[in-house]
Design an enzyme around this catalytic site. Structure first.
Site, PDB file in Angstrom:
ATOM      1  N   GLN A  22       0.968  -1.248   0.075  1.00 56.68           N
ATOM      2  CA  GLN A  22      -0.032  -0.108  -0.146  1.00 56.68           C
ATOM      3  C   GLN A  22       0.724   1.301  -0.048  1.00 56.68           C
ATOM      4  O   GLN A  22       1.623   1.587   1.061  1.00 56.68           O
ATOM      5  CB  GLN A  22      -0.922  -0.160   1.282  1.00 56.68           C
ATOM      6  CG  GLN A  22      -1.938   1.083   1.483  1.00 56.68           C
ATOM      7  CD  GLN A  22      -2.408   1.255   2.688  1.00 56.68           C
ATOM      8  OE1 GLN A  22      -2.018   0.338   3.619  1.00 56.68           O
ATOM      9  NE2 GLN A  22      -3.423   1.818   2.820  1.00 56.68           N
TER      10      GLN A  22
ATOM     11  N   SER B 299       1.057   6.390   2.670  1.00 53.93           N
ATOM     12  CA  SER B 299       1.853   7.477   3.212  1.00 53.93           C
ATOM     13  C   SER B 299       2.998   8.089   2.780  1.00 53.93           C
ATOM     14  O   SER B 299       3.941   7.420   1.940  1.00 53.93           O
ATOM     15  CB  SER B 299       2.170   6.781   4.745  1.00 53.93           C
ATOM     16  OG  SER B 299       1.021   5.972   5.515  1.00 53.93           O
TER      17      SER B 299
ATOM     18  N   GLU C 284      -9.586  -1.546   5.547  1.00 53.41           N
ATOM     19  CA  GLU C 284      -8.243  -1.691   6.270  1.00 53.41           C
ATOM     20  C   GLU C 284      -8.832  -1.769   7.751  1.00 53.41           C
ATOM     21  O   GLU C 284      -8.171  -2.522   8.393  1.00 53.41           O
ATOM     22  CB  GLU C 284      -7.158  -0.713   6.026  1.00 53.41           C
ATOM     23  CG  GLU C 284      -6.185  -0.735   6.863  1.00 53.41           C
ATOM     24  CD  GLU C 284      -4.886   0.151   6.252  1.00 53.41           C
ATOM     25  OE1 GLU C 284      -5.037   1.435   5.835  1.00 53.41           O
ATOM     26  OE2 GLU C 284      -3.686  -0.209   6.820  1.00 53.41           O
TER      27      GLU C 284
HETATM   28  C1  LIG Z   1       3.637  -0.820  11.462  1.00 48.07           C
HETATM   29  C2  LIG Z   1       3.204   0.190  10.489  1.00 48.07           C
HETATM   30  C3  LIG Z   1       2.835  -0.395   9.247  1.00 48.07           C
HETATM   31  C4  LIG Z   1       2.506   0.464   8.262  1.00 48.07           C
HETATM   32  N1  LIG Z   1       2.209   0.245   7.019  1.00 48.07           N
HETATM   33  C5  LIG Z   1       1.737   1.131   6.105  1.00 48.07           C
HETATM   34  C6  LIG Z   1       1.640   0.658   4.847  1.00 48.07           C
HETATM   35  O1  LIG Z   1       1.884  -0.478   4.354  1.00 48.07           O
HETATM   36  N2  LIG Z   1       1.449   1.589   3.731  1.00 48.07           N
HETATM   37  C7  LIG Z   1       1.264   3.009   3.980  1.00 48.07           C
HETATM   38  O2  LIG Z   1       0.824   3.682   3.357  1.00 48.07           O
HETATM   39  N3  LIG Z   1       1.468   3.317   5.592  1.00 48.07           N
HETATM   40  C8  LIG Z   1       1.792   2.479   6.569  1.00 48.07           C
HETATM   41  N4  LIG Z   1       1.966   2.793   7.666  1.00 48.07           N
HETATM   42  C9  LIG Z   1       1.999   4.345   7.909  1.00 48.07           C
HETATM   43  C10 LIG Z   1       0.454   4.803   8.893  1.00 48.07           C
HETATM   44  O3  LIG Z   1      -0.508   4.794   8.169  1.00 48.07           O
HETATM   45  C11 LIG Z   1       0.901   6.219   9.287  1.00 48.07           C
HETATM   46  O4  LIG Z   1       1.915   6.166  10.359  1.00 48.07           O
HETATM   47  C12 LIG Z   1      -0.217   6.978   9.972  1.00 48.07           C
HETATM   48  O5  LIG Z   1      -1.391   7.134   9.126  1.00 48.07           O
HETATM   49  C13 LIG Z   1       0.173   7.984  10.702  1.00 48.07           C
HETATM   50  O6  LIG Z   1       0.702   8.896  10.048  1.00 48.07           O
HETATM   51  P1  LIG Z   1       2.371   9.640  10.557  1.00 48.07           P
HETATM   52  O7  LIG Z   1       3.036   8.422  10.644  1.00 48.07           O
HETATM   53  O8  LIG Z   1       2.624  10.623   9.498  1.00 48.07           O
HETATM   54  O9  LIG Z   1       1.921  10.368  11.881  1.00 48.07           O
HETATM   55  P2  LIG Z   1       1.190  11.862  12.090  1.00 48.07           P
HETATM   56  O10 LIG Z   1       0.066  12.045  11.086  1.00 48.07           O
HETATM   57  O11 LIG Z   1       2.459  12.938  11.906  1.00 48.07           O
HETATM   58  O12 LIG Z   1       0.778  11.873  13.324  1.00 48.07           O
HETATM   59  C14 LIG Z   1       1.598  12.116  14.455  1.00 48.07           C
HETATM   60  C15 LIG Z   1       0.756  12.079  15.857  1.00 48.07           C
HETATM   61  O13 LIG Z   1      -0.206  13.254  15.753  1.00 48.07           O
HETATM   62  C16 LIG Z   1      -1.391  12.680  15.746  1.00 48.07           C
HETATM   63  N5  LIG Z   1      -2.357  13.474  14.925  1.00 48.07           N
HETATM   64  C17 LIG Z   1      -2.213  13.523  13.754  1.00 48.07           C
HETATM   65  N6  LIG Z   1      -3.311  14.469  13.141  1.00 48.07           N
HETATM   66  C18 LIG Z   1      -4.044  14.479  14.416  1.00 48.07           C
HETATM   67  C19 LIG Z   1      -5.284  15.103  14.481  1.00 48.07           C
HETATM   68  N7  LIG Z   1      -5.975  15.591  13.394  1.00 48.07           N
HETATM   69  N8  LIG Z   1      -5.738  15.111  15.726  1.00 48.07           N
HETATM   70  C20 LIG Z   1      -5.171  14.569  16.638  1.00 48.07           C
HETATM   71  N9  LIG Z   1      -4.116  13.735  16.533  1.00 48.07           N
HETATM   72  C21 LIG Z   1      -3.536  14.161  15.346  1.00 48.07           C
HETATM   73  C22 LIG Z   1      -1.334  11.144  15.411  1.00 48.07           C
HETATM   74  O14 LIG Z   1      -2.500  10.521  16.025  1.00 48.07           O
HETATM   75  C23 LIG Z   1       0.160  10.840  15.959  1.00 48.07           C
HETATM   76  O15 LIG Z   1      -0.081  10.524  17.379  1.00 48.07           O
HETATM   77  C24 LIG Z   1       2.275   2.043   8.430  1.00 48.07           C
HETATM   78  C25 LIG Z   1       2.748   2.510  10.046  1.00 48.07           C
HETATM   79  C26 LIG Z   1       3.236   1.510  10.745  1.00 48.07           C
HETATM   80  C27 LIG Z   1       3.235   2.043  12.461  1.00 48.07           C
END
Ligand SMILES: Cc1cc2nc3c(=O)[nH]c(=O)nc-3n(C[C@H](O)[C@H](O)[C@H](O)COP(=O)(O)OP(=O)(O)OC[C@H]3O[C@@H](n4cnc5c(N)ncnc54)[C@H](O)[C@@H]3O)c2cc1C
Lengths: 392, 399
Positions: free
Chosen positions: A113, A116, A231
């Protein structure tokens, strides 16, 4: 052609299939392909695409009848099964469905996928990977991150920006990315568990034929919603063969010397929570089968993440000195995703991802609050501004 | 077995809800609670009559042969009683449904299967089903189904050789509304400890003293019997009291549905309020700290619905009398352990997220908080229900 399926007729079909296909006498893949062709892969899919057009609930009947036969190793192909397949079914052309679904289900082709990005996580719609049309092709440039299984994947589901001049949700298009195409580079990212399930993926001048587009140009956000909804149900709502509660309970039973009253009380609480979550999932599946999907789906992953984290945390604590040890920090790139495999320390660390992957728990609470409870959205500044003009 | 609501159940719900909307608004309930000090009881006899007779909720657990509507083939069952309890909880309705149509009825159903009092039990069940009489089980509402001998402790009621009951029972719900009191007694005649269940008609020899109660809409009372004429409904050797145990256990399972109703009212009312109430130039419900709390609460309520439905469904499948099987007993314990806490949490959030108005007597939130907190103690605490799960879950206690 029959129109309605029930428990008896699905069971009957599965038995008839087994009578003609002896798994012991067949190649594993041949058996799986034949099962797909017999419509017993996912019975709620249409005929010809691995299903029977039967109610979703009847899959359990097929699985029961075919128990013990070779399976498609769901741990290897979770993203294909849980996310790519329902999206292809909903938005793919007949041709795309025919091309992709069978090898997806049999596990011959692994999917990943590509959503991100370094600058776009929770705020997925802000993503920056560009796809520019050149004749019958799209040229893709950008970087994806946290891409699980990219190193084993044949295909990726990809969301890219095709129009930076409109507000962010509107300028996106959804593609199937050929992971073997020139310009796709996959590099491992080591996780807190020591291994690398996920990767960063660099897309440089990747050429994708327009035939790999899923849905309309500019409609990528809507297509991606289907993926994300599925998902969340896939991560939280599926019936599990082995559960975290089961694993922790085994440790509790086999190590009486570790038991304390405090742990006992906490464990009983979590046992009740697990049972409540199981019943919620049962009820949710009943609602889906009865054709009125409830909003309960959005909550399952939230409950699941909390439960996994608390249970795995209790297990490490309970193990005392054994909890101070870790089985293996060796860097490797596993080809399966297993939330409850290996040992307690691994489970504890892996469970931390459950509240991040597939939408963080904070984002899920936002979704429940706004879409289920109808509470007002936060005031926001990014809705009506062209993506290219957003503050960065 | 389904965890969803059937069409028949939804129809019953609609009928009950309509009646309650008409006759049992929060402000009407508050008025009753206010005047209870003078009237002696908040119970609404008119409303109860309409529910019991017109809608027929009194006989939902009573077999058709005895004048009720319960039957194995498409008749009513614990599932319907659970739906009624959801609605009564949502309205904190001051009616003796739980005390009469669930607890007392279940005690009689269990006794009806036994020789000694079969006829008495059946006659009483007939009166209850027809809405001609209201009963209660004179056992403390705080009694745990896991301590079955407790209702028959030494200073409880006794049946004298003259066939009259003497003694005092505390913490009884629905006593002011009861025409018949079912009281577990020690039999004085025997040298060996031996217990029975007696039916005592309300009379001068029965004194019901309401106690100022935490729960304004379902207060407790002290019931004193002074040589009150009684009929023996059932008896047993030793200190086993299956009628009481069954009533408490099944009552606990159905109480979960009332708790669900309480929680749902609190969630819905709070969500509506935070959408309306504005501070800092925006609805308070747009603040994430508030939204996330309500999202978590919603998830708890979703779980409560699944657990309460599961308990009701398994109780409906169990034989009307006789001990519950393991599955049903587990379902009851899980439902109570979860739903009791959810109702309390929902009511507490309701008060908090209403701010000052939530702290006032005038706003109905406190009626729900009081009901939820009392329900948490009733028929076994969440902790007692959890402890009971150690065996079935195979999570043995430390030695
Ligand atoms: C083990 C693992 C596997 C993954 N596999 C995939 C994959 O296969 N493909 C893919 O595309 N992605 C994948 N991901 C990515 C995952 O979808 C993202 O990490 C997730 O959506 C969060 O985005 P970020 O890491 O940029 O955190 P951010 O969005 O920067 O968030 C940082 C913190 O801020 C909080 N936050 C952000 N916005 C808000 C809001 N509006 N209100 C309150 N709190 C908020 C979040 O909850 C988090 O605690 C994976 C992640 C992990 C950990």
């Amino acid at each position: 052609m029959r129109v309605t399926w029930d428990e008896a007729s699905v069971a009957e079909r599965a038995r008839a299939f087994l009578a003609e296909h002896d798994p012991a006498a067949m190649d594993r893949l041949e058996f799986l392909r034949a099962r797909f062709d017999a419509g017993l892969a996912w019975v709620h899919f249409p005929e010809g695409l691995g299903g029977l057009g039967a109610p979703r609930g009847l899959q359990a009947v097929a699985d029961r009848e075919l128990k013990g036969t070779p399976d498609n190793q769901p741990g290897r192909i979770g993203i294909g099964l849980g996310m790519a397949a329902p999206t292809i079914l909903a938005f793919g052309t007949e041709e795309q469905s025919k091309r992709f679904l069978r090898p997806l289900w049999t596990g011959e082709e692994v999917w990943c996928q590509l959503f991100s990005e370094p600058g776009a996580g929770s705020d997925l719609a802000t993503l920056a990977t560009r796809a520019v049309r050149e004749g019958d092709e799209w040229v893709v440039d950008g970087q994806k991150v946290w891409t699980s299984s990219a190193h084993t994947a044949r295909w990726g589901i990809l969301v890219a920006r095709t129009d930076p001049g409109v507000p962010k949700h509107r300028g996106l298009t959804y593609f199937v990315c050929d992971m073997h195409a020139p310009g796709v580079e996959v590099r491992p990212l080591r996780q807190i568990t020591g291994e690398a399930e996920f990767n960063e993926v660099f897309l440089t001048g990747v050429r994708l034929p327009d035939a790999l587009r899923l849905g309309e140009v500019g409609d990528g956000w809507r297509v991606a919603q289907t993926t994300l909804m599925n998902e969340r149900v896939a991560i939280g709502g599926a019936p599990a063969r082995r559960t975290m509660m089961g694993v922790v309970a085994e440790t509790w039973r086999s190590r009486p010397e570790l038991r304390t009253h405090d742990l006992h009380q906490r464990l009983l609480r979590l046992w009740v929570d697990s049972e409540v979550m199981r019943l919620t999932a049962v009820r949710l599946r009943e609602q889906l089968a009865a054709g009125h999907p409830g909003p309960e789906g959005s909550g399952m992953k939230l409950a699941f993440a909390r439960l996994h984290q608390e249970l795995s945390g209790i297990e490490v604590e309970m193990l005392r000195e054994d909890g101070l040890a870790y089985d293996d920090w060796t860097f490797r790139r596993p080809d399966t995703v297993d939330f409850i495999g290996r040992e307690a320390g691994y489970r504890y660390l892996r469970a931390k991802g459950n509240s991040i992957e597939g939408g963080t728990s904070e984002i899920l609470r936002n979704i429940i609050a706004e879409r289920v409870l109808g509470l007002p959205a936060e005031p926001r500044a990014d809705k009506d501004v062209a993506w290219k003009d957003l503050p960065r | 077995m389904t965890l969803l609501y059937t069409e028949v159940e939804e129809e019953l719900r609609a009928a009950v809800r309509e009646l309650l909307a008409d006759k049992c608004s929060p402000s009407a309930v508050l008025d009753r609670a206010d005047s209870a000090a003078a009237a002696g009881t908040p119970y609404d006899a008119e409303l109860w009559k309409a529910l019991a007779r017109d809608i027929g909720v009194a006989g939902l657990l009573i077999p058709e042969e005895l004048g009720g509507s319960a039957s194995r083939e498409g008749g009513a069952s614990a599932r319907e009683a659970a739906v009624v309890l959801e609605e009564l909880g949502r309205a904190v309705a001051p009616v003796p449904f739980l005390s009469s149509a669930v607890l007392a009825t279940q005690a009689l159903l269990t006794a009806a299967g036994q020789e000694a009092g079969g006829n008495v039990a059946e006659e009483l069940l007939g009166r209850l089903a027809a809405g001609e009489a209201t009963a209660t089980l004179a056992v403390s509402f705080a009694a745990s189904p896991y301590a079955p001998a407790a209702p028959c402790h030494e200073d409880g009621a006794t049946l004298g050789e003259d066939g009259t009951v003497t003694g005092t029972v505390t913490g009884v719900i629905g006593a002011e509304a009861a025409d018949v009191l079912l009281v577990p007694v020690r039999l004085a005649r025997k040298t060996e400890p031996c217990v029975g269940l007696c039916a005592v008609e309300a009379s001068a020899a029965v004194r019901v003293t309401p106690v100022p109660s935490l729960d304004l809409t379902r207060p407790i009372a002290t019931v004193s019997f002074a040589s009150a004429p009684a009929r023996v409904v059932a008896r047993a050797e030793g200190l086993e009291v299956p009628w009481v145990w069954e009533a408490l256990m099944r009552g606990a399972g159905l109480l979960a549905s009332e708790q669900l109703g309480v929680a749902e009212w609190c969630l819905t009312t709070t969500v509506a309020y935070v959408k309306e109430r504005r501070q800092f130039a925006r609805p308070v419900g747009s603040f994430q700290a508030v939204k996330h709390r309500l999202a978590d609460l919603w998830l708890e309520v979703v779980g409560a619905r699944a657990a309460a439905r599961n308990a009701a469904a398994l109780l409906a499948e169990a034989p009307a009398a006789g001990p519950l099987g393991d599955d049903a007993a587990v379902a009851v314990a899980v439902a109570q352990a979860h739903c009791a806490a959810v109702a309390v949490h929902a009511a507490e959030e309701c008060v908090q997220l209403h701010g000052g108005i939530g702290m006032t007597w005038e706003h109905p939130a406190h009626l729900y908080l009081k009901r939820a907190k009392a329900d948490q103690i009733a028929l076994g605490t969440p902790g007692e229900h959890r402890d009971a799960l150690a065996g079935p879950a195979d999570l043995p206690a430390p030695v």
